[in-house]
Design a protein around this motif. Structure first.
Motif, PDB file in Angstrom:
ATOM      1  N   GLU A  72       1.045  -1.077  -0.716  1.00 35.21           N
ATOM      2  CA  GLU A  72       0.118  -0.255   0.024  1.00 35.21           C
ATOM      3  C   GLU A  72       0.897   1.318   0.181  1.00 35.21           C
ATOM      4  O   GLU A  72       0.199   2.499  -0.616  1.00 35.21           O
ATOM      5  N   VAL A  73       1.908   1.077   0.391  1.00 35.89           N
ATOM      6  CA  VAL A  73       2.894   2.374   0.615  1.00 35.89           C
ATOM      7  C   VAL A  73       3.355   2.387  -1.134  1.00 35.89           C
ATOM      8  O   VAL A  73       3.203   3.851  -1.290  1.00 35.89           O
ATOM      9  N   VAL A  74       3.700   1.266  -0.984  1.00 36.80           N
ATOM     10  CA  VAL A  74       4.797   1.615  -2.706  1.00 36.80           C
ATOM     11  C   VAL A  74       3.508   2.131  -3.939  1.00 36.80           C
ATOM     12  O   VAL A  74       3.790   2.598  -4.535  1.00 36.80           O
ATOM     13  N   HIS A  75       2.311   1.404  -3.156  1.00 39.18           N
ATOM     14  CA  HIS A  75       1.078   2.064  -4.676  1.00 39.18           C
ATOM     15  C   HIS A  75       1.038   3.731  -4.387  1.00 39.18           C
ATOM     16  O   HIS A  75       0.720   4.794  -5.408  1.00 39.18           O
ATOM     17  N   ALA A  76       0.995   4.251  -3.305  1.00 36.15           N
ATOM     18  CA  ALA A  76       0.608   5.115  -2.769  1.00 36.15           C
ATOM     19  C   ALA A  76       1.144   6.168  -3.665  1.00 36.15           C
ATOM     20  O   ALA A  76       1.231   7.004  -3.534  1.00 36.15           O
ATOM     21  N   VAL A  77       2.658   6.158  -3.326  1.00 34.86           N
ATOM     22  CA  VAL A  77       4.044   6.818  -4.425  1.00 34.86           C
ATOM     23  C   VAL A  77       3.402   6.519  -5.386  1.00 34.86           C
ATOM     24  O   VAL A  77       3.334   7.677  -6.483  1.00 34.86           O
ATOM     25  N   ARG A  78       3.481   5.344  -6.212  1.00 32.72           N
ATOM     26  CA  ARG A  78       3.807   5.220  -7.456  1.00 32.72           C
ATOM     27  C   ARG A  78       2.018   6.093  -8.280  1.00 32.72           C
ATOM     28  O   ARG A  78       2.128   6.363  -9.395  1.00 32.72           O
TER      29      ARG A  78
END
Length: 560
Positions: free
Chosen positions: A494-500
């Motif tokens: 979810e953190v990676v998705h939030a950035v991308r």
């Protein structure tokens, strides 16, 4: 359904937009979505992160208008009920019904008989509230009265002297208001809107007595640029007046008043799935039908409890308000002296939340404040003789979609475009295409990966709705991303998705608004560092930047 948000400031400078929206709170976001769905070219900029102010820090209630019966304001009862129904329909993963119990004492204005009559009238006025809601779990039941014995079964500690029973009515509640605002924004992006956070509008561009765009500053690089637009909507909330004040001929005829609306979170459940209304120390001076003091509410939310709301007029800089320890103690004193002995102390509070909300024309010293009755929608051609500018300042989260529709209707007329009907009342938001939420969540839990708790999957299906599979797909890139961060209900993916895909540029964006990490539980040591490390890998931060981001979030957590 892509929902892919990319911050590209170059695109904001390359064309003239039909509509430039200032402000990434819920009213600005809904305006951008409505306009983009109608085929207008739209740019939206926000000086902070999206929903960083009142839109992400309110009491999580989706009001259906029952309180306005006391004002005799039938139009507002109908409007609020209709907007609540729309939210339950288009965002079923993030909005759900909430039962609220109001104890009754004696047989006068505070008795069951009066409240029963009020509930019947409300049910008649909102008889169409479930007309288009096919999902039974998202329908609003009729109100009812219950006996004294039934109240004591639910709340055995409640004051018994004079207790005659209770009235129960249903309102709405948001699971995560920042995620709901983001769902609207991702819908706007899917419809073609260009958006950017951390871009501050510093001035209006004008030509021949008309606003033709805005001067903006990228707060991450300090670079300045122009965004041209045929129409500008100033939806900057409590910052709107200050922006207008930069030009002496654009100010309000009567400057709006804002209230600091504050509540707090208790890190445990105090009720069994039903909210409790408590008496407060203040009155509503605008009420035609007076039943006594205003209510405070003790409300179940996720696995915690919300308590509020307290109002105080704020005339200072929008960034200058806070909630002090003395404020919190006074809140606790008021709650603990009510007819339900909760016996709460400061150590029970995990965090406070507050935002500035449009209010009536009150003085700072006044105790019994007037609510803001209507949102402000101002055509500056009519008020100031300046074409090309509209200001929208909203009152309640619930009515943001409807006020955005009215704003775009006005903009379309002023632009001389062919009138088209708004479709936001029937179009699911990003992740909201769910016909039966309870069945949908059961199916989501069945896909729970090995080593992931059920409550994590439940939170994932709530926050991302029908798009939760996009998070699980990160296992194809790196299986380690489908693991929990510390004791939170957040996956590393979810953190990676939030950035991308969700324009998360700072650690605070992820911790406070893209995930459930800081929703009220104590954040474990190591959780923030792990999030920062994940973001650092995506955004290529050096150690200095990573440490700065950690310090900023730790400072915010210590404050709230």
């Amino acid at each position: 359904m892509h929902g892919k948000m990319k911050r590209n400031l170059q695109l904001l400078t390359e064309r003239e937009f039909d509509l430039v929206v200032i402000g990434g709170g819920i009213f600005g976001i809904c305006t951008a979505w409505d306009a983009a769905l109608r085929g207008l070219s739209v740019a939206l900029v926000e000086k902070g992160d999206f929903a960083h102010a009142a839109s992400g820090n309110h009491f999580r209630m989706v009001h259906g208008g029952i309180r306005y019966l006391q004002h005799g304001d039938i139009n507002r009862v109908r409007e609020s009920s209709q907007e609540r129904s729309i939210l339950l329909r288009i965002a079923p993963h993030l909005v759900h019904p909430l039962p609220i119990l109001v104890p009754t004492f004696g047989h006068g204005m505070k008795g069951k008989e009066v409240l029963a009559s009020g509930l019947r009238l409300y049910d008649v006025l909102t008889i169409d509230r479930n007309r288009y809601i096919k999902d039974r779990s998202r329908q609003i039941p009729s109100g009812k009265v219950i006996s004294r014995e039934e109240v004591l079964e639910q709340f055995p500690e409640i004051k018994k002297q004079g207790l005659t029973g209770a009235a129960i009515f249903y309102d709405g509640q948001t699971y995560n208001p920042a995620r709901l605002a983001l769902a609207f924004l991702k819908s706007a992006v899917d419809a073609g809107a260009e958006t950017a956070n951390y871009v501050e509008v510093t001035d209006f561009l004008r030509k021949n007595g008309r606003v033709i765009g805005v001067r903006a500053c990228d707060l991450l690089t300090s670079s300045e640029f122009d965004i041209r637009g045929r129409m500008v909507v100033n939806a900057a909330g409590p910052w709107a007046a200050g922006l207008l004040d930069k030009k002496t001929d654009l100010g309000f005829l009567a400057r709006p008043t804002f209230s600091r609306d504050a509540c707090f979170i208790v890190h445990k459940k105090l009720t069994n799935g039903i909210a409790l209304a408590l008496g407060s120390k203040t009155y509503d001076p605008d009420a035609i039908i007076k039943r006594g003091t205003r209510h405070l509410f003790v409300v179940p939310w996720q696995d915690k409890t919300l308590v509020g709301v307290w109002h105080i007029v704020h005339h200072g800089n929008p960034e200058s308000f806070t909630v002090t320890k003395d404020d919190l103690q006074s809140f606790l004193d008021e709650v603990n002296q009510s007819y339900m002995p909760l016996e709460l102390s400061l150590k029970d509070i995990s965090r406070w939340m507050a935002g500035l909300v449009l209010f009536g024309g009150d003085q700072v010293s006044e105790r019994h404040l007037k609510y803001g009755h209507r949102s402000l929608l101002i055509d500056h051609k009519a008020q100031n003789g300046i074409e090309g500018l509209i200001t929208l300042i909203g009152v309640r989260f619930t009515t943001a979609r409807g006020m955005a529709e009215k704003t775009v209707d006005l903009a379309v007329r002023k632009l001389g475009l062919k009138a088209t009907r708004s479709r936001t009342d029937e179009t699911p938001v990003y992740g909201g295409g769910i016909s039966d939420f309870e069945r949908f969540q059961q199916q989501a839990v069945q896909q729970c990966p090995s080593g992931v708790r059920v409550e994590v999957m439940q939170a994932l299906s709530r926050n991302h709705g029908s798009a939760f599979g996009k998070i699980l797909n990160y296992k194809n890139e790196n299986p380690k991303l489908i693991s929990e961060i510390g004791n939170t209900r957040t996956l590393k993916a979810e953190v990676v998705h939030a950035v991308r895909h969700e324009m998360a540029l700072k650690l605070s964006d992820v911790v406070f608004r893209r995930t459930d990490i800081a929703t009220g539980s104590k954040v474990e040591d190591g959780v923030l560092a792990e999030c920062a490390n994940l973001m650092s890998s995506e955004l290529e931060w050096d150690q200095v930047r990573e440490d700065m981001e950690l310090r900023e979030v730790l400072c915010s957590l210590s404050t709230i």
